[in-house]
Write an enzyme that holds these catalytic residues in place. Structure first.
Site, PDB file in Angstrom:
ATOM      1  N   ASP A  93      47.155  21.113  -9.163  1.00 36.89           N
ATOM      2  CA  ASP A  93      48.079  20.218  -8.472  1.00 36.89           C
ATOM      3  C   ASP A  93      48.696  19.187  -9.407  1.00 36.89           C
ATOM      4  OD1 ASP A  93      45.640  18.953  -8.824  1.00 36.89           O
ATOM      5  OD2 ASP A  93      45.200  18.738  -6.697  1.00 36.89           O
ATOM      6  N   ASN A 140      37.013  13.736   1.790  1.00 30.77           N
ATOM      7  CA  ASN A 140      37.349  14.193   3.149  1.00 30.77           C
ATOM      8  C   ASN A 140      37.337  15.729   3.245  1.00 30.77           C
ATOM      9  OD1 ASN A 140      39.626  14.871   1.725  1.00 30.77           O
ATOM     10  ND2 ASN A 140      41.087  13.892   3.111  1.00 30.77           N
TER      11      ASN A 140
HETATM   12  C1  GLP Z   1      41.887  14.660  -6.279  1.00 28.48           C
HETATM   13  C2  GLP Z   1      42.294  16.030  -6.807  1.00 28.48           C
HETATM   14  C3  GLP Z   1      41.258  17.070  -6.481  1.00 28.48           C
HETATM   15  C4  GLP Z   1      39.902  16.539  -6.842  1.00 28.48           C
HETATM   16  C5  GLP Z   1      39.552  15.370  -5.963  1.00 28.48           C
HETATM   17  C6  GLP Z   1      38.182  14.788  -6.248  1.00 28.48           C
HETATM   18  O1  GLP Z   1      42.445  14.331  -5.057  1.00 28.48           O
HETATM   19  N1  GLP Z   1      43.561  16.486  -6.354  1.00 28.48           N
HETATM   20  O2  GLP Z   1      41.556  18.258  -7.176  1.00 28.48           O
HETATM   21  O3  GLP Z   1      38.939  17.547  -6.664  1.00 28.48           O
HETATM   22  O4  GLP Z   1      40.525  14.386  -6.176  1.00 28.48           O
HETATM   23  O5  GLP Z   1      38.259  13.902  -7.330  1.00 28.48           O
HETATM   24  P1  GLP Z   1      37.046  13.309  -8.098  1.00 28.48           P
HETATM   25  O6  GLP Z   1      36.482  14.421  -8.902  1.00 28.48           O
HETATM   26  O7  GLP Z   1      37.644  12.250  -8.971  1.00 28.48           O
HETATM   27  O8  GLP Z   1      36.098  12.779  -7.096  1.00 28.48           O
END
Ligand code: GLP
Length: 241
Positions: A67, A135
């Site tokens: 993304d 979430n």
């Molecule tokens: C973001 C990304 C996800 C990721 C998620 C969790 O929103 N788009 O791909 O898995 O956050 O992030 P973190 O690993 O910083 O908790």
């Protein structure tokens, strides 16, 4: 879903690196589906360490990212393109031509999504790495995203904007929209490796692994994948015991 328990974030990162390296070593021209976020940072640091120590070769590896924020150019420090260059690609000597990510600056959203869908169909992922939103989101597929979705532009959930604000100067600077790979293409990967660390992921981990398969919890779709491995640390696994 196979579950691997790790004591803490260090051990989770070590086990994740072992899983990724097994694919990279056995398939020198592998297509790696990669993720951003803080969770894979320990894994990425270990891949770089291994590359320096053991010379693991990435010349024929190709990568596809999940993304990208809409409205951020690849040069922007908070863009996911920048994150990947800075935290992984430069350390592994992976050239920009070997990598793929949505163009956050694309003017025509539909055209950009169609371009990425065609690219994904032409480049089946040998392994797809995922983090988990608090979430239950995967990539930026927020709750209620249809399981059949392809690449699309999403309006980020309030909770996601809050979670991700820690990486920006203020919450106001977090882009409200993003391009994301859809759930259909995530599920196309031959193998999926999902990582979850920390107490704030415990509820989402439980719903993903043990709850009903429902579009309300996008990650629950992974229960239907034939080769999905979850690596969790103790804090994130709190509700599984
Ligand atoms: C973001 C990304 C996800 C990721 C998620 C969790 O929103 N788009 O791909 O898995 O956050 O992030 P973190 O690993 O910083 O908790």
């Amino acid at each position: 879903m196979k579950i691997i328990f790790a004591k803490d974030y260090e051990e989770l990162s070590k086990k994740a690196a072992e899983e990724m390296l097994a694919v990279i070593r056995s398939t020198p021209d592998a297509v790696l589906g990669l993720a951003t976020g803080t969770t894979p940072l320990g894994l990425y640091a270990r891949l770089i360490e291994d590359h320096k120590a053991n010379g693991t070769n990435y010349d024929r590896i190709r990568t596809v990212n999940l993304d990208e924020y809409k409205g951020l150019p690849a040069s922007h420090e908070q863009s996911y393109a920048y994150f990947m260059r800075h935290n992984l690609f430069e350390g592994l000597g992976i050239a920009p031509e070997q990598t793929n990510i949505e163009n956050g600056m694309a003017k025509d959203e539909a055209e950009e999504c169609a371009r990425y869908d065609a690219l994904l169909d032409a480049m089946p992922r040998d392994i797809q790495l995922l983090g988990l939103g608090s979430n239950g989101h995967i990539a930026f597929n927020e709750p209620k995203t249809p399981f059949g979705s392809g690449t699309h532009v999403v309006s980020l959930a309030e909770s996601t904007i809050k979670d991700n604000a820690r990486l920006f100067a203020s919450q106001d600077e977090v882009p409200r929209k993003a391009f994301t790979m859809g759930i259909r293409h995530i599920m196309q990967a031959k193998r999926i490796l999902i990582l979850a660390s920390g107490a704030n992921k415990a509820e989402a981990v439980f719903k993903m692994a043990k709850g009903p398969v429902t579009e309300d919890v996008p990650a629950s779709v992974l229960q239907l994948h034939p080769d999905c491995t979850l690596i969790v640390d103790e804090a994130a696994a709190a509700r599984l015991a």
